[in-house]
Design an enzyme around this catalytic site. Structure first.
Site, short mmCIF file in Angstrom:
data_model
loop_
_atom_site.label_atom_id
_atom_site.label_comp_id
_atom_site.label_asym_id
_atom_site.label_seq_id
_atom_site.Cartn_x
_atom_site.Cartn_y
_atom_site.Cartn_z
N ASP A 37 -24.94 -53.57 -47.10
CA ASP A 37 -26.36 -53.37 -46.83
C ASP A 37 -26.98 -54.75 -46.59
O ASP A 37 -26.37 -55.78 -46.91
CB ASP A 37 -27.00 -52.68 -48.03
CG ASP A 37 -28.51 -52.64 -47.96
OD1 ASP A 37 -29.04 -52.16 -46.94
OD2 ASP A 37 -29.16 -53.13 -48.90
N ASP A 39 -31.02 -55.68 -46.77
CA ASP A 39 -32.17 -56.00 -47.61
C ASP A 39 -31.86 -55.79 -49.09
O ASP A 39 -31.53 -54.68 -49.52
CB ASP A 39 -33.37 -55.13 -47.22
CG ASP A 39 -33.80 -55.39 -45.78
OD1 ASP A 39 -34.25 -56.51 -45.49
OD2 ASP A 39 -33.66 -54.47 -44.94
#
Length: 254
Positions: A37, A39
């Site tokens: 991922d 953020d």
């Protein structure tokens, strides 16, 4: 011979059971590919997003609670805007809220720090020819913005998949992003051989739904939340605590 096997097995079990800040929920399986991922996992942009959201809300004399901020960790900008505008009755369309978020985060992109341990693990994987991909609920435009700000970090990825990719029909918590990312590795990686790194509950859910093992790097805002409900394979305080060998990956050099 039997004694050697027994000693080796004991050493291996001791390695797995050694004190760690990680919490294990299921058995580990060997992996061949990694998917990260963005953020909150490799860059500390979640703090920036939280501050931006607070500033926009304050413009309209609204105060966002920590509880509502926790609900929007890891979801798309569009969903964040819709949820906050509805919950706080902010007198602008969600699309305008989203635009303000984009403008304010863009202005601060160069100030976003890299998460602790991100460079270490990505450098390590690349040095051992283990392919890594990025799969994020952020838009392609946002990914490019951060990639320009941190070219060395983002240069480790074989490919990057954003929520507005043509093959992604639904963002996290749906599995689309991770399945598309797996399919774009050479020869298409088997999902069960992919290891996901996430910080958000929706991301963990997406990874598990995709049939992958998931390492959850705990977001600081979730410190007081019961971790067991997230059903991650492993939960860590920081990527620095990650031990590649327990998933069959080459160990760090001591």
């Amino acid at each position: 011979m039997l004694g050697g096997i027994t000693v080796g097995l004991c050493n291996y079990l001791c390695m797995l059971l050694k004190p760690t800040r990680g919490i294990v929920f299921r058995n580990y399986h060997t992996v061949t590919h990694c998917i990260f991922d963005m953020d909150g996992t490799i860059i500390d942009s979640e703090v920036l997003y939280a501050n931006v959201i607070r500033k926009i809300c304050s413009k309209y004399d609204k105060t966002i609670t920590d509880g509502l901020l926790n609900k929007v960790i890891g979801v798309t900008d569009r969903d964040i805007s819709q949820m906050i505008c509805k919950e706080l009755e902010i007198p602008i369309p969600p699309v305008e809220f989203e635009k303000q978020m984009k403008d304010m985060t863009t202005a601060s992109a160069n100030t976003v720090p890299t998460k602790e341990g991100a460079n270490k693990i990505l450098n390590h994987l690349k040095s051992h020819s283990i392919l890594a991909a990025l799969a994020t609920n952020s838009t392609g435009e946002t990914v490019r913005m951060y990639a320009m700000a941190k070219p060395e970090l983002f240069g480790h990825f074989h490919h990057m998949v954003s929520v507005d990719d043509a093959e992604v029909h639904h963002g996290k918590p749906h599995p689309d992003l991770f399945l598309v990312a797996a399919s774009r590795f050479p020869a298409k990686a088997d999902p069960k051989h992919c290891l996901v790194f996430e910080d958000s509950p929706v991301g963990v859910e997406a990874g598990i739904s995709a049939g992958m093992q998931v390492v959850m790097v705990q977001d600081k805002r979730l410190m007081n939340t019961s971790l067991r409900k997230f059903k991650a394979t492993l939960i860590l305080t920081t990527l620095m605590d990650f031990s590649p060998e327990i998933f069959g990956l080459p160990p760090y050099n001591s």
